[in-house]
Every structure is written in C-alpha cells, then in structure tokens.
Scaffold this motif. Structure first.
Motif, PDB file in Angstrom:
ATOM      1  N   HIS A 147       0.815  -1.197   0.000  1.00 48.25           N
ATOM      2  CA  HIS A 147       0.000   0.000   0.000  1.00 48.25           C
ATOM      3  C   HIS A 147       0.862   1.267   0.000  1.00 48.25           C
ATOM      4  O   HIS A 147       0.732   2.142   0.855  1.00 48.25           O
ATOM      5  N   GLY A 148       1.773   1.310  -0.972  1.00 50.77           N
ATOM      6  CA  GLY A 148       2.593   2.504  -1.156  1.00 50.77           C
ATOM      7  C   GLY A 148       3.582   2.761  -0.052  1.00 50.77           C
ATOM      8  O   GLY A 148       3.995   3.902   0.169  1.00 50.77           O
ATOM      9  N   GLY A 149       3.993   1.696   0.646  1.00 48.36           N
ATOM     10  CA  GLY A 149       4.922   1.846   1.751  1.00 48.36           C
ATOM     11  C   GLY A 149       4.248   2.143   3.073  1.00 48.36           C
ATOM     12  O   GLY A 149       4.911   2.369   4.093  1.00 48.36           O
ATOM     13  N   GLY A 150       2.894   2.111   3.084  1.00 49.45           N
ATOM     14  CA  GLY A 150       2.160   2.439   4.297  1.00 49.45           C
ATOM     15  C   GLY A 150       2.072   1.313   5.313  1.00 49.45           C
ATOM     16  O   GLY A 150       2.032   1.565   6.524  1.00 49.45           O
ATOM     17  N   ASP A 151       2.054   0.058   4.845  1.00 52.07           N
ATOM     18  CA  ASP A 151       1.831  -1.071   5.758  1.00 52.07           C
ATOM     19  C   ASP A 151       2.848  -1.136   6.902  1.00 52.07           C
ATOM     20  O   ASP A 151       2.459  -1.285   8.072  1.00 52.07           O
ATOM     21  N   PRO A 152       4.163  -1.046   6.634  1.00 52.87           N
ATOM     22  CA  PRO A 152       5.119  -1.141   7.742  1.00 52.87           C
ATOM     23  C   PRO A 152       4.926  -0.049   8.791  1.00 52.87           C
ATOM     24  O   PRO A 152       5.087  -0.302   9.993  1.00 52.87           O
ATOM     25  N   LEU A 153       4.584   1.169   8.367  1.00 42.35           N
ATOM     26  CA  LEU A 153       4.385   2.267   9.307  1.00 42.35           C
ATOM     27  C   LEU A 153       3.130   2.055  10.142  1.00 42.35           C
ATOM     28  O   LEU A 153       3.117   2.321  11.357  1.00 42.35           O
ATOM     29  N   LEU A 154       2.070   1.576   9.502  1.00 40.15           N
ATOM     30  CA  LEU A 154       0.850   1.265  10.239  1.00 40.15           C
ATOM     31  C   LEU A 154       1.110   0.193  11.288  1.00 40.15           C
ATOM     32  O   LEU A 154       0.666   0.302  12.443  1.00 40.15           O
ATOM     33  N   LEU A 155       1.833  -0.856  10.910  1.00 37.55           N
ATOM     34  CA  LEU A 155       2.102  -1.948  11.841  1.00 37.55           C
ATOM     35  C   LEU A 155       2.903  -1.468  13.050  1.00 37.55           C
ATOM     36  O   LEU A 155       2.668  -1.921  14.178  1.00 37.55           O
ATOM     37  N   GLU A 156       3.839  -0.560  12.842  1.00 36.43           N
ATOM     38  CA  GLU A 156       4.584  -0.011  13.971  1.00 36.43           C
ATOM     39  C   GLU A 156       3.658   0.714  14.938  1.00 36.43           C
ATOM     40  O   GLU A 156       3.770   0.564  16.167  1.00 36.43           O
ATOM     41  N   ASP A 157       2.719   1.495  14.395  1.00 35.87           N
ATOM     42  CA  ASP A 157       1.774   2.199  15.266  1.00 35.87           C
ATOM     43  C   ASP A 157       0.865   1.229  16.009  1.00 35.87           C
ATOM     44  O   ASP A 157       0.519   1.440  17.174  1.00 35.87           O
ATOM     45  N   LEU A 158       0.468   0.167  15.335  1.00 35.02           N
ATOM     46  CA  LEU A 158      -0.433  -0.811  15.953  1.00 35.02           C
ATOM     47  C   LEU A 158       0.244  -1.583  17.074  1.00 35.02           C
ATOM     48  O   LEU A 158      -0.341  -1.796  18.145  1.00 35.02           O
ATOM     49  N   PHE A 159       1.480  -2.029  16.823  1.00 34.26           N
ATOM     50  CA  PHE A 159       2.106  -2.991  17.732  1.00 34.26           C
ATOM     51  C   PHE A 159       3.215  -2.410  18.618  1.00 34.26           C
ATOM     52  O   PHE A 159       3.668  -3.072  19.540  1.00 34.26           O
ATOM     53  N   ILE A 160       3.622  -1.165  18.341  1.00 29.73           N
ATOM     54  CA  ILE A 160       4.591  -0.496  19.209  1.00 29.73           C
ATOM     55  C   ILE A 160       3.942   0.698  19.910  1.00 29.73           C
ATOM     56  O   ILE A 160       4.197   0.971  21.073  1.00 29.73           O
ATOM     57  N   GLY A 161       3.085   1.392  19.192  1.00 33.78           N
ATOM     58  CA  GLY A 161       2.471   2.610  19.702  1.00 33.78           C
ATOM     59  C   GLY A 161       2.647   3.719  18.693  1.00 33.78           C
ATOM     60  O   GLY A 161       3.593   3.723  17.899  1.00 33.78           O
ATOM     61  N   GLU A 162       1.728   4.685  18.700  1.00 37.30           N
ATOM     62  CA  GLU A 162       1.778   5.761  17.719  1.00 37.30           C
ATOM     63  C   GLU A 162       3.054   6.597  17.844  1.00 37.30           C
ATOM     64  O   GLU A 162       3.564   6.819  18.943  1.00 37.30           O
ATOM     65  N   ASP A 163       3.549   7.019  16.712  1.00 40.75           N
ATOM     66  CA  ASP A 163       4.708   7.900  16.649  1.00 40.75           C
ATOM     67  C   ASP A 163       4.269   9.298  17.090  1.00 40.75           C
ATOM     68  O   ASP A 163       3.551  10.003  16.371  1.00 40.75           O
ATOM     69  N   ARG A 164       4.700   9.732  18.274  1.00 40.83           N
ATOM     70  CA  ARG A 164       4.255  10.994  18.843  1.00 40.83           C
ATOM     71  C   ARG A 164       4.889  12.208  18.175  1.00 40.83           C
ATOM     72  O   ARG A 164       4.523  13.353  18.486  1.00 40.83           O
ATOM     73  N   ARG A 165       5.828  11.999  17.264  1.00 40.65           N
ATOM     74  CA  ARG A 165       6.448  13.131  16.579  1.00 40.65           C
ATOM     75  C   ARG A 165       5.520  13.731  15.534  1.00 40.65           C
ATOM     76  O   ARG A 165       5.740  14.863  15.089  1.00 40.65           O
ATOM     77  N   ARG A 166       4.497  12.994  15.120  1.00 43.86           N
ATOM     78  CA  ARG A 166       3.574  13.519  14.118  1.00 43.86           C
ATOM     79  C   ARG A 166       2.748  14.663  14.698  1.00 43.86           C
ATOM     80  O   ARG A 166       2.385  14.655  15.868  1.00 43.86           O
ATOM     81  N   GLN A 167       2.410  15.585  13.821  1.00 45.69           N
ATOM     82  CA  GLN A 167       1.613  16.738  14.224  1.00 45.69           C
ATOM     83  C   GLN A 167       0.125  16.540  13.943  1.00 45.69           C
ATOM     84  O   GLN A 167      -0.658  17.490  14.027  1.00 45.69           O
ATOM     85  N   TYR A 168      -0.266  15.312  13.628  1.00 46.23           N
ATOM     86  CA  TYR A 168      -1.667  15.041  13.283  1.00 46.23           C
ATOM     87  C   TYR A 168      -1.998  13.611  13.668  1.00 46.23           C
ATOM     88  O   TYR A 168      -1.119  12.747  13.815  1.00 46.23           O
TER      89      TYR A 168
END
Length: 438
Positions: free
Chosen positions: A370-391
């Motif tokens: 999915h355009g490189g989105g899957d690995p980032l989503l999985l990190e948020d799901l199983f590690i926790g959301e990346d708090r550096r994002r502004q949204y």
C-alpha cells in the motif's frame, strides 16, 4: 509482559498483515493466543504458515466467549469476511477489549451505529486499519493541506482505476455478493473516502451517485458463454476468456496469484477452504454489485468531492487534484508496476499556487504494501503511535463509520436515483471524532 492478541477470521489478510508481523517483527512484545474461524481448514493453513505456533488455541465461529475466557486476550483482531466484522467488534467491546479491525469496519450504516454505541459504553476502543493514510505521498498531502498551502479546501477530484487483473479478482470471490461485502463502494471505496475525509478534515453530509455493472456478470462483453458455475482452474473457455488469458499462460492455469490471496494455494494446487473457491467465474449471474461508479460528495466544511472508480481498466492507479482558495495539488500514481504496460516515473506532488509558478514536490518513497504504508501502520499498531507527528493518523470507529456510510450512500443513490444524506444512513446521529454523539 507480552500483549496478547486473538484473531477472528483467518483470512489471507489476517495471516499476512497481522499474524506474520506479530510472529516475527514484533514477537518480543506481542503474541497470538487464539484464532477463530468458521472453517477448520484455515487453522491448517495457519499452522502451515507458522509451524512454531501450533500451540495457539483454535475456536469455531460461535466460540468467541469461550476463546476470551480461555486465552484472556488484550486485543481482538477482526479480519474475516466483511459481514462478520460487526459481530466480533461488538462482542469484544462488550468485554471492554480493544479491537483492531480490517477495513471496512462493517458493511452497513446500521452496524456503524451499533459499533459506535457499543464503543461509547465500553472501556475498549476500535482501530480501523486504513493503511493508505500511511503511504508517504498521502501523509505529505495531509501535511501540505495542514500548512495552508492551498488555503481552505473547496473541491477534490479523485479518479481510481483498477486493472483487469485486480479488478476482476473481486468478482471471483465472496466480494461479488452485496450481502457479504456491502458492494465495492463499501469494501473498496472506503479506503478512498477515508483518505479524503482525513486529508481535508471535513465530514461528508450528502452523496449523489451513478453506478452500473458494465464488465462482469452474464452480460459482460467478453463472456465466452452464458453458463453459470464455472471456475478458472477447470473452465474449458479459458483460451476464449480475455480476462483469464491476459494474465495466465496456456500451459499452467492460475499462474498469476490473486493480489489478496498471495500464495494461499498450497503445493498440491488445492484451495485451503471448505465449500469455497476464490476462482469463481466473473460472468456468473449471481453477481449483484456494480463495477463502475461516479459520485459527488458534499462536506460540512463546504468542499465537494468528484469521485469515480472503475474495476476493469488497462492499468491501475489514481489521479488526484485538491483545489483550495490559495492553490491546487495534483498527483498521479500507478500501482503494481509489474502490471503497468508502459514506463512510469516516480510519483510526485505538483503544487500550483493560485498566483505563481508550479512547484514539484518529491517525496521519499518506502518499501512495503500500500505505497509503503503497511510497515508504518504496523509499527503504530504494535509499538504505539509515533508521537512526533503533528496530526492523528490511526483511524477510529467514527472514521470507519463515515467511510462506510459514504459508501452505502453511493450505492443507495444509484439504486434510488436521488441524493442520500449521511444523517439518513446514520439515522440523524452526528458523531464527533471521539465517537461521542453531538
């Protein structure tokens, strides 16, 4: 202590998108404690894929309560057939468990209301895995809009194209029945409606649409014979079927795997299911969904979306333009590069200020689905959301509800030849981003 996950629906997506990363990448902090499905053959497939997990307990489709009592999961993952989602999401919420669900969250506006009501009464929360949000191009578009590059969003043009390989795959499987999938304006287009809702931070309020079954079903122009009940693997008309012969050689049938099935077919070439085959004929008369849509969506902030999707085209991808009071963003993406029959360049974003010269924005692309989105989503799901994002980027139940209700409004508008309001689908109840009723 490891976080404990139980999976409801041992689908191809459940195995590849959830079970595999839990068993490998995130195994130090996560574990699978139970799997539930209506078909025992899927448990065999699970153990074949993950031989180190034969100890994981298996449960039938009506044994949810027993599974929870015996395995004590922290999170329920819902990834079975679309029409099964609501049952397990609501059952988990009633036990105050968190839920991760594959999109679409559910298949009807009525089930959206039931999920939102259950979540309000629960300590658990629902996360819908809209992985397209995480593609680097898509997050950059979100950031540009938030920065005010184009001012207040006034209109969006989104045209989505599925090629004859991917598009036809939905008509070989259970997706082709509206009662199981909600139709493709829900099963597939929820991805697209969620992206727009998230990009512009506005809520849909009204939909008008046209749609048709143009390519598949018995009246499809490339149907070699009006004969129901055929399967690609054994069909005698494969050489006369343009959809089949385009993607398969004559010497070995089913040579190109379905995008959503991957390598589910075993070495013995049999399908690992009971009384179900994902190679049903795309020209069967039981097909009761559309393959072409054109829709207009009005939003509460004044934006207007012009949307179309077609499930039988020569190539795959989308064209997007977002217009605002200060400028315009454009981008074109070609999916599945191996199936594009012409050279394509890396995707960029074109920025046109209302007064000034064009700027081409290059985005760092990532590997992964999915355009490189899957690995980032999985990190948020199983590690926790990346708090550096502004949204906010993880989707909740209200996001799932608005995307499903838009999809339902699309096909209802097609059938009833009138505008359909989102309030009508959600029965006048308006929800905030937290899921609270306003």
């Amino acid at each position: 202590m490891k976080k404990r996950y139980a999976i409801c629906g041992v689908s191809g997506r459940a195995l590849g998108m959830f079970a595999k990363p839990i068993a490998t990448t995130f195994s130090q902090s996560c574990e699978i404690v139970g799997v539930l499905d209506r078909d025992a053959k899927r448990f065999e497939l699970f153990e074949t894929r993950f031989p180190d997990h034969t100890h994981v307990k298996k449960y039938g489709e009506s044994e949810f309560d027993r599974m929870v009592e015996e395995t004590k999961p922290d999170v329920i993952i819902v990834a079975g057939r679309d029409d099964s989602h609501a049952k397990y999401i609501i059952a988990a919420l009633r036990r105050d468990l968190d839920v991760i669900t594959e999109k679409p969250m559910v298949t009807t506006g009525e089930d959206c209301r039931r999920v939102l009501d259950a979540e309000r009464a629960s300590k658990g929360k629902v996360t819908v895995t809209f992985n397209y949000r995480y593609a680097p191009i898509h997050t950059k578009i979100k950031e540009l809009i938030m920065e005010g590059k184009i001012g207040r969003v006034t209109s969006i043009d989104l045209n989505w194209y599925l090629d004859t390989h991917h598009g036809s795959s939905y008509f070989k499987r259970w997706n082709r029945l509206r009662e199981l999938s909600g139709g493709l304006s829900i099963h597939k287009s929820t991805h697209h409606f969620d992206l727009v809702n998230w990009w512009i931070d506005q809520k849909p309020v009204e939909v008008f649409a046209y749609g048709a079954l143009n390519y598949y079903g018995p009246e499809g122009e490339f149907n070699p014979s009006k004969e129901d009940g055929r399967h690609c693997e054994t069909c005698k008309y494969t050489e006369d079927c343009a959809y089949y012969s385009r993607w398969n050689s004559r010497k070995e049938k089913i040579q190109v795997p379905d995008d959503h099935l991957g390598s589910l077919v075993g070495e013995d070439k049999t399908y690992p299911y009971t009384n179900y085959r994902p190679d049903q004929c795309i020209f069967d008369s039981e097909i009761n969904i559309e393959d072409t849509y054109s829709a207009t969506v009005k939003y509460d902030g004044g934006a207007l979306l012009s949307y179309s999707v077609n499930f039988s085209l020569p190539y795959e991808g989308y064209r997007l333009a977002i217009n605002g009071t200060k400028g315009r963003l454009e981008t074109v993406e070609y999916h599945t590069q191996s199936r594009i029959p012409f050279p394509t360049s890396k995707q960029t974003i074109e920025y046109f200020p209302l007064f000034g010269s064009k700027d081409t924005i290059h985005v760092i692309h990532r590997e992964g689905g999915h355009g490189g989105g899957d690995p980032l989503l999985l990190e948020d799901l199983f590690i926790g959301e990346d708090r550096r994002r502004q949204y906010n980027i993880l989707s909740g139940a209200i996001d799932g509800a608005y995307s499903v209700s838009t999809g339902e409004a699309v096909w209802k508008s097609v059938k009833e030849h009138r505008p359909i309001t989102i309030d009508e689908i959600l029965k006048q109840q308006k929800y905030s981003s937290s899921g609270e009723m306003n």
